[in-house]
Design a protein around this motif. Structure first.
Motif, PDB file in Angstrom:
ATOM      1  N   ARG A  68       0.802  -1.225   0.000  1.00  9.62           N
ATOM      2  CA  ARG A  68       0.000   0.000   0.000  1.00  9.62           C
ATOM      3  C   ARG A  68       0.835   1.275   0.000  1.00  9.62           C
ATOM      4  O   ARG A  68       0.415   2.267  -0.587  1.00  9.62           O
ATOM      5  CB  ARG A  68      -0.963  -0.025   1.194  1.00  9.62           C
ATOM      6  CG  ARG A  68      -2.056  -1.066   1.021  1.00  9.62           C
ATOM      7  CD  ARG A  68      -2.878  -1.293   2.270  1.00  9.62           C
ATOM      8  NE  ARG A  68      -3.665  -2.518   2.139  1.00  9.62           N
ATOM      9  CZ  ARG A  68      -4.178  -3.206   3.145  1.00  9.62           C
ATOM     10  NH1 ARG A  68      -3.984  -2.785   4.392  1.00  9.62           N
ATOM     11  NH2 ARG A  68      -4.869  -4.293   2.932  1.00  9.62           N
ATOM     12  N   SER A  79       2.333   2.359  -7.695  1.00  6.98           N
ATOM     13  CA  SER A  79       1.769   1.117  -7.167  1.00  6.98           C
ATOM     14  C   SER A  79       2.375  -0.085  -7.875  1.00  6.98           C
ATOM     15  O   SER A  79       2.951   0.039  -8.968  1.00  6.98           O
ATOM     16  CB  SER A  79       0.252   1.119  -7.377  1.00  6.98           C
ATOM     17  OG  SER A  79      -0.050   0.868  -8.743  1.00  6.98           O
ATOM     18  N   HIS A 117       4.704   3.780  -4.270  1.00  8.59           N
ATOM     19  CA  HIS A 117       4.416   4.803  -5.275  1.00  8.59           C
ATOM     20  C   HIS A 117       5.574   4.828  -6.263  1.00  8.59           C
ATOM     21  O   HIS A 117       6.699   5.160  -5.863  1.00  8.59           O
ATOM     22  CB  HIS A 117       4.234   6.175  -4.624  1.00  8.59           C
ATOM     23  CG  HIS A 117       3.097   6.243  -3.674  1.00  8.59           C
ATOM     24  ND1 HIS A 117       1.762   6.231  -4.063  1.00  8.59           N
ATOM     25  CD2 HIS A 117       3.073   6.297  -2.320  1.00  8.59           C
ATOM     26  CE1 HIS A 117       0.989   6.290  -2.985  1.00  8.59           C
ATOM     27  NE2 HIS A 117       1.759   6.325  -1.921  1.00  8.59           N
TER      28      HIS A 117
END
Length: 301
Positions: free
Chosen positions: A86, A91, A89
Motif C-alpha cells: 500500500r 503502485s 508509489h
C-alpha cells in the motif's frame, strides 16, 4: 403481466463486452489506467468490474497479467496487492504496466454474495471479456499469466488449472481445503464450524462437506497439462500453513508440470515480518517469472 418483446429488449442489460470502456487516467509515468470496466453482470448483485493497467506506449500486442486479490474470499478490493504494497508509489500495478504488461485486476463475488464455484465462474468470465476485447485493447490473449495472493492465489491457481494460460504466480494461498484443518496449528482451526473462511466459501463446514471442499481445491485440478507455477509462501505463515503450498508443488511435480516453489524464510502471512527489501524481492521474482513466460513472440493481435 409479461413484458412486450420491445420493452424487454429495451430493458435488457447490454452485454459487458459491448459497453463503452472507461476513460483512461494516468496515475503514474508510463502507465494508464482504465478504472472500473464492467466485465460481468450477474443477476441480483452489483456489476463486477476490473481495473485495466496498460503501458502508455505499447510495442505490439501486450502480454496480460490477471490479478486476483486476497481477503479470505469475503473482503478485499481489486486495488490492493496486500498491506505491504500500500505505501508503494508508483503502485505495484503501475510498475507491472511500466514493465510492459497489461494488468487486469478483478472484482469477484465474495462469500456474502455467493459460494463456490461462483468465484471461479467470475474470474473465468473476466478472461472471456479480455478475449472479446483483445483487439481494441491491444492484448495478446495467448500470453496470460494469473497472479494472486492468499484467497486470490487460490483463485489464480484454479483459473490456471481450468483454462489455457501460460502460467501462475501463487503467493501463500490455500490449495487443499480437505487437509487445511489438520495442517493448521493445534487448536486454531475448527473444521466443524460453519463460519470459517473456507466454510463460507463452500457453503458448509469442511468436516461435513468433503466433496465440496475437494472440488474447491486447486490440488484436485492438477493434471499433466498444468502450466508452469511460481509458488511463494512464508515459512512462518500462521494463517495458511506452508504445507498447503508444499502440497500443491508436490502435486504439480508428480503430474510432470513445471513448478518453482520458494519458501520465504521468516515470512508470516501477507509478507509480515519481512524487510522492505525482501518484499521487493518477492515482487521482482514474480515479475521476472511472468516476463520469462511471456517473452516469446505475440501469438495473436
Amino acid at each position: 403481466m409479461p413484458l412486450s418483446p420491445e420493452l424487454a429488449a429495451l430493458l435488457a442489460s447490454p452485454a459487458p463486452a459491448q459497453l463503452p470502456l472507461p476513460p483512461a487516467a494516468h496515475p503514474a509515468p508510463g502507465a494508464r489506467l482504465l478504472r472500473g470496466a464492467v466485465y460481468a453482470a450477474p443477476d441480483g448483485i452489483r456489476p463486477l468490474e476490473l481495473d485495466l493497467w496498460l503501458p502508455d506506449e505499447p510495442h505490439g500486442p501486450l502480454p496480460v497479467i490477471v490479478y486476483l486479490h486476497g481477503g479470505g474470499w469475503r473482503t478485499g478490493t481489486r486495488t490492493d496487492m496486500g498491506p505491504r504494497f500500500r505505501p508503494w508509489h508508483p503502485s505495484p500495478f503501475a510498475r507491472l504496466a511500466q514493465a510492459g504488461f497489461a494488468v487486469a485486476s478483478l472484482d469477484y463475488r465474495l462469500t456474502g454474495e455467493a459460494t463456490h464455484p461462483a468465484q471461479l465462474e467470475d474470474v473465468t468470465a473476466a478472461l472471456a471479456w479480455l478475449h472479446a476485447r483483445a483487439g481494441e485493447l491491444g492484448l495478446d490473449i495467448g500470453r496470460v499469466v494469473t497472479w494472486g495472493e492468499s484467497a486470490g492465489a487460490h483463485l489464480a491457481a484454479l483459473l490456471a488449472l481450468t483454462t489455457p494460460v501460460l502460467g501462475c504466480v501463487a503467493w501463500y494461498g490455500p490449495t487443499d481445503l480437505t487437509t487445511l484443518p489438520a495442517q493448521s496449528r493445534p487448536g486454531t482451526y475448527d473444521a466443524t464450524s460453519p463460519t470459517t473462511r473456507e466454510a463460507l466459501l463452500i457453503g458448509a463446514p469442511l468436516a461435513t462437506a468433503p466433496d465440496r471442499a475437494r472440488a474447491a481445491s486447486p490440488v484436485s485440478h492438477v493434471t499433466a497439462d498444468a502450466p508452469p507455477f511460481l509458488i511463494l509462501h512464508g515459512t512462518e505463515d500462521a494463517l495458511i500453513p506452508l504445507a498447503q503450498s508444499e502440497q500443491l508443488a508436490a502435486a504439480l511435480r508428480q503430474a510432470g508440470a513445471d513448478v518453482d516453489f520458494r519458501p520465504v524464510p521468516g515470512a508470516d502471512h501477507a509478507w509480515a515480518g519481512l524487510s522492505d527489501a525482501d518484499v521487493e524481492r518477492c515482487f521482482t521474482t514474480s515479475l521476472d517469472f511472468a516476463r520469462a513466460l511471456t517473452a516469446q513472440p505475440p501469438t495473436r493481435v
